[in-house]
Design a protein around this motif. Structure first.
Motif, mmCIF file in Angstrom:
data_model
loop_
_atom_site.group_PDB
_atom_site.id
_atom_site.type_symbol
_atom_site.label_atom_id
_atom_site.label_comp_id
_atom_site.label_asym_id
_atom_site.label_seq_id
_atom_site.Cartn_x
_atom_site.Cartn_y
_atom_site.Cartn_z
ATOM 1 N N MET A 41 25.321 -9.284 11.964
ATOM 2 C CA MET A 41 26.203 -9.643 13.073
ATOM 3 C C MET A 41 26.352 -11.154 13.150
ATOM 4 S SD MET A 41 24.929 -7.038 16.087
ATOM 5 C CE MET A 41 24.781 -5.259 15.792
ATOM 6 N N GLY A 42 27.394 -11.666 12.532
ATOM 7 C CA GLY A 42 27.688 -13.084 12.577
ATOM 8 C C GLY A 42 28.971 -13.332 13.339
ATOM 9 N N THR A 43 29.102 -14.516 13.893
ATOM 10 C CA THR A 43 30.293 -14.877 14.653
ATOM 11 C C THR A 43 31.243 -15.681 13.779
ATOM 12 O OG1 THR A 43 29.073 -14.922 16.742
ATOM 13 C CG2 THR A 43 31.137 -16.141 16.663
ATOM 14 N N GLY A 44 32.504 -15.257 13.732
ATOM 15 C CA GLY A 44 33.502 -15.999 12.972
ATOM 16 C C GLY A 44 33.351 -15.814 11.477
ATOM 17 N N GLY A 45 33.665 -16.880 10.741
ATOM 18 C CA GLY A 45 33.701 -16.790 9.291
ATOM 19 C C GLY A 45 32.379 -16.454 8.652
ATOM 20 N N VAL A 46 31.270 -16.825 9.277
ATOM 21 C CA VAL A 46 29.975 -16.548 8.654
ATOM 22 C C VAL A 46 29.757 -15.049 8.491
ATOM 23 C CG1 VAL A 46 28.586 -16.454 10.772
ATOM 24 C CG2 VAL A 46 27.543 -17.258 8.647
ATOM 25 N N GLN A 47 30.378 -14.233 9.357
ATOM 26 C CA GLN A 47 30.250 -12.787 9.195
ATOM 27 C C GLN A 47 30.912 -12.323 7.904
ATOM 28 O OE1 GLN A 47 28.413 -10.717 10.451
ATOM 29 N NE2 GLN A 47 29.272 -8.670 10.315
ATOM 30 N N LEU A 48 32.002 -12.975 7.504
ATOM 31 C CA LEU A 48 32.645 -12.622 6.246
ATOM 32 C C LEU A 48 31.705 -12.840 5.065
ATOM 33 C CD1 LEU A 48 36.144 -14.249 6.869
ATOM 34 C CD2 LEU A 48 35.547 -11.827 7.071
ATOM 35 N N LEU A 49 30.843 -13.831 5.172
ATOM 36 C CA LEU A 49 29.930 -14.155 4.075
ATOM 37 C C LEU A 49 28.829 -13.111 3.916
ATOM 38 C CD1 LEU A 49 29.568 -17.990 4.769
ATOM 39 C CD2 LEU A 49 31.239 -16.824 3.310
ATOM 40 N N THR A 50 28.677 -12.229 4.888
ATOM 41 C CA THR A 50 27.689 -11.147 4.777
ATOM 42 C C THR A 50 28.272 -9.894 4.133
ATOM 43 O OG1 THR A 50 28.125 -10.023 6.910
ATOM 44 C CG2 THR A 50 26.718 -11.965 6.969
ATOM 45 N N LEU A 51 29.590 -9.824 4.030
ATOM 46 C CA LEU A 51 30.238 -8.575 3.599
ATOM 47 C C LEU A 51 29.936 -8.169 2.157
ATOM 48 C CD1 LEU A 51 33.712 -8.802 5.370
ATOM 49 C CD2 LEU A 51 31.596 -7.711 6.161
ATOM 50 N N PRO A 52 29.822 -9.108 1.193
ATOM 51 C CA PRO A 52 29.459 -8.645 -0.150
ATOM 52 C C PRO A 52 28.110 -7.938 -0.199
ATOM 53 C CG PRO A 52 30.399 -10.838 -0.260
ATOM 54 C CD PRO A 52 30.181 -10.541 1.197
ATOM 55 N N ALA A 53 27.139 -8.418 0.569
ATOM 56 C CA ALA A 53 25.829 -7.769 0.596
ATOM 57 C C ALA A 53 25.919 -6.386 1.237
ATOM 58 C CB ALA A 53 24.823 -8.643 1.344
ATOM 59 N N ILE A 54 26.707 -6.285 2.294
ATOM 60 C CA ILE A 54 26.880 -4.985 2.956
ATOM 61 C C ILE A 54 27.559 -3.992 2.023
ATOM 62 C CG2 ILE A 54 28.017 -3.802 4.878
ATOM 63 C CD1 ILE A 54 27.738 -6.460 6.446
ATOM 64 N N GLU A 55 28.584 -4.457 1.319
ATOM 65 C CA GLU A 55 29.284 -3.594 0.355
ATOM 66 C C GLU A 55 28.346 -3.137 -0.761
ATOM 67 O OE1 GLU A 55 31.248 -2.710 -3.331
ATOM 68 O OE2 GLU A 55 30.460 -4.722 -2.964
ATOM 69 N N TYR A 146 25.850 -16.457 1.361
ATOM 70 C CA TYR A 146 26.047 -15.400 0.368
ATOM 71 C C TYR A 146 24.711 -15.051 -0.303
ATOM 72 C CZ TYR A 146 31.225 -15.466 0.181
ATOM 73 O OH TYR A 146 32.566 -15.340 0.451
ATOM 74 N N LEU A 147 23.964 -16.058 -0.708
ATOM 75 C CA LEU A 147 22.713 -15.837 -1.435
ATOM 76 C C LEU A 147 21.640 -15.240 -0.530
ATOM 77 C CD1 LEU A 147 22.688 -19.094 -3.571
ATOM 78 C CD2 LEU A 147 22.905 -16.749 -4.446
ATOM 79 N N GLN A 148 21.511 -15.748 0.678
ATOM 80 C CA GLN A 148 20.455 -15.247 1.562
ATOM 81 C C GLN A 148 20.695 -13.804 1.975
ATOM 82 O OE1 GLN A 148 20.349 -18.286 4.664
ATOM 83 N NE2 GLN A 148 18.507 -19.159 3.735
ATOM 84 N N THR A 149 21.941 -13.461 2.299
ATOM 85 C CA THR A 149 22.205 -12.071 2.683
ATOM 86 C C THR A 149 22.085 -11.139 1.479
ATOM 87 O OG1 THR A 149 24.590 -12.505 2.483
ATOM 88 C CG2 THR A 149 23.612 -12.677 4.667
ATOM 89 N N LEU A 150 22.448 -11.617 0.296
ATOM 90 C CA LEU A 150 22.232 -10.836 -0.919
ATOM 91 C C LEU A 150 20.751 -10.549 -1.117
ATOM 92 C CD1 LEU A 150 23.119 -9.617 -3.672
ATOM 93 C CD2 LEU A 150 22.937 -11.938 -4.623
ATOM 94 N N LEU A 151 19.911 -11.547 -0.940
ATOM 95 C CA LEU A 151 18.466 -11.367 -1.114
ATOM 96 C C LEU A 151 17.909 -10.374 -0.103
ATOM 97 C CD1 LEU A 151 17.413 -15.064 -1.776
ATOM 98 C CD2 LEU A 151 17.244 -13.173 -3.401
ATOM 99 N N ILE A 152 18.398 -10.407 1.116
ATOM 100 C CA ILE A 152 17.923 -9.461 2.132
ATOM 101 C C ILE A 152 18.234 -8.027 1.717
ATOM 102 C CG2 ILE A 152 18.353 -8.624 4.480
ATOM 103 C CD1 ILE A 152 18.612 -11.584 5.310
ATOM 104 N N VAL A 153 19.457 -7.789 1.283
ATOM 105 C CA VAL A 153 19.833 -6.428 0.883
ATOM 106 C C VAL A 153 19.100 -6.001 -0.385
ATOM 107 C CG1 VAL A 153 21.733 -5.059 -0.067
ATOM 108 C CG2 VAL A 153 22.026 -6.308 2.086
ATOM 109 N N LEU A 154 18.993 -6.888 -1.361
ATOM 110 C CA LEU A 154 18.267 -6.532 -2.583
ATOM 111 C C LEU A 154 16.806 -6.229 -2.286
ATOM 112 C CD1 LEU A 154 19.676 -9.071 -5.215
ATOM 113 C CD2 LEU A 154 20.215 -6.636 -4.984
#
Length: 337
Positions: A41-55, A146-154
């Motif tokens: 749950m990010g506000t504004g553009g930073v939420q877009l940066l979490t979407l690759p990890a979610i996908e 991008y990298l931090q959210t990727l690491l969380i999901v991985l």
């Protein structure tokens, strides 16, 4: 390279990747403790940066991983926001108004909160259950998140036995910051030429698919619209032929972003169509970036990182040519929201 500090950049991106071991330990603790859902749950553009990890999570795992807008959550929350829910809140400043309000809301419901911030002495860093602070600023934050959210999901997938290569992937990612400097250098002349070409254009269509779709949305909205006051139309490549194709005509600018995942053919299809009807097709292809030593599997995970690091070079030249610093805003400090 124009207005670029190599040591600063490498230090920030290395810091982003350095959380890998702690994130793995945290995911182990949370999964063994009964966590059943993960939200970003990010506000504004930073939420877009979490979407690759979610996908990525949606393709590889049956564990529920979702996104939500903080401003909506506090008005009418999604199901499952309880003590079995882990919520990741990214915020560069650590003070984003909607996200601070969200954190209080989540804590009252007993949710487990993790914040990713660029500054430690802030409400989001200090009041979350878990925090990872890595100093960054606007020009370095896209790659970081991008990298931090990727690491969380991985890490989540690895703990569930759904991703076997966590350690090997992290080992490759640790070499990435220096390699991204090479990516920037290789793209510098292209960035300068592209900036000179588009500096007076006032409208662009941005499109992409898979992991690079969020970057096309992000660059259009958060950089060109917010920081340069240029109108854009971000549209997913899968939707391009269901409306936006009718806007393509001679003189219309179409930016096509290409990743290295299985969704690349969707971007190819848009490029092939657009080239027939406009002379202003601009393709940014992650596969063209030099990344020696990075495996095809890991390259497929970091396509948005590659494009973000190239596009920062475009932004650096645009703000100079347009005499419009990226920090200049009309309303950002005055809007009550």
């Amino acid at each position: 390279m124009l207005n670029f500090d190599k040591d600063r950049f490498v230090g920030i991106q290395s810091g982003a990747i350095s959380i890998a071991d702690d994130v793995r330990s945290l995911m182990k603790k949370l999964i063994s403790g009964g966590a059943e859902r993960l939200f970003f749950m990010g506000t504004g553009g930073v939420q877009l940066l979490t979407l690759p990890a979610i996908e990525l999570a949606g393709r590889l795992s049956t564990f529920p991983v979702a996104s939500a807008f903080p401003a909506q959550v506090v008005l009418d929350p999604p199901a499952g926001l309880d003590d079995k829910a882990v919520v990741v809140i990214p915020s560069l400043s650590g003070t984003t108004r909607e996200s601070v309000e969200l954190l209080s809301f989540l804590k009252a419901r007993g949710c487990i909160t993790i914040t990713l911030t660029g500054h430690k002495d802030t409400p989001l860093a200090q009041e979350a259950d878990y925090n990872f602070t890595n100093f960054a600023e606007d020009d370095t934050s896209s790659e970081m998140f991008y990298l931090q959210t990727l690491l969380i999901v991985l890490a989540l997938l690895a703990e569930r036995g759904e991703y076997a290569g966590y350690e090997a992937t992290v080992a490759e990612l640790k070499t990435l910051p220096e390699l991204l400097v090479g990516v920037k250098a290789a793209f510098e002349d292209t960035a300068a030429q592209l900036a000179a070409t588009i500096k007076d254009e006032n409208y662009h269509i941005f499109t992409g698919a898979g992991s690079v779709w969020p970057e096309s949305y992000y660059y259009g909205m958060c950089i060109l619209e917010e920081m340069q006051w240029i109108r854009t139309r971000p549209v997913h490549a899968a939707d391009f032929f269901h409306g936006t194709l009718e806007l393509v005509e001679p003189g219309v600018s179409v930016f096509v972003f290409k990743g290295e995942d299985k969704y690349r053919p969707l971007s190819d299809r848009v490029e092939n169509f657009a080239r027939r009807y406009t002379d202003r097709v601009r393709v940014l292809d992650a596969a063209a970036a030099p990344l020696p030593g990075i495996s095809p599997e890991v390259r497929a995970l970091i396509s948005p990182v590659i494009l973000a690091t190239e596009l920062e070079r475009l932004s650096a030249h645009l703000e100079v040519l347009r005499q419009h610093p990226l920090t200049t805003r009309r309303y950002y400090k005055r809007v009550e929201y």
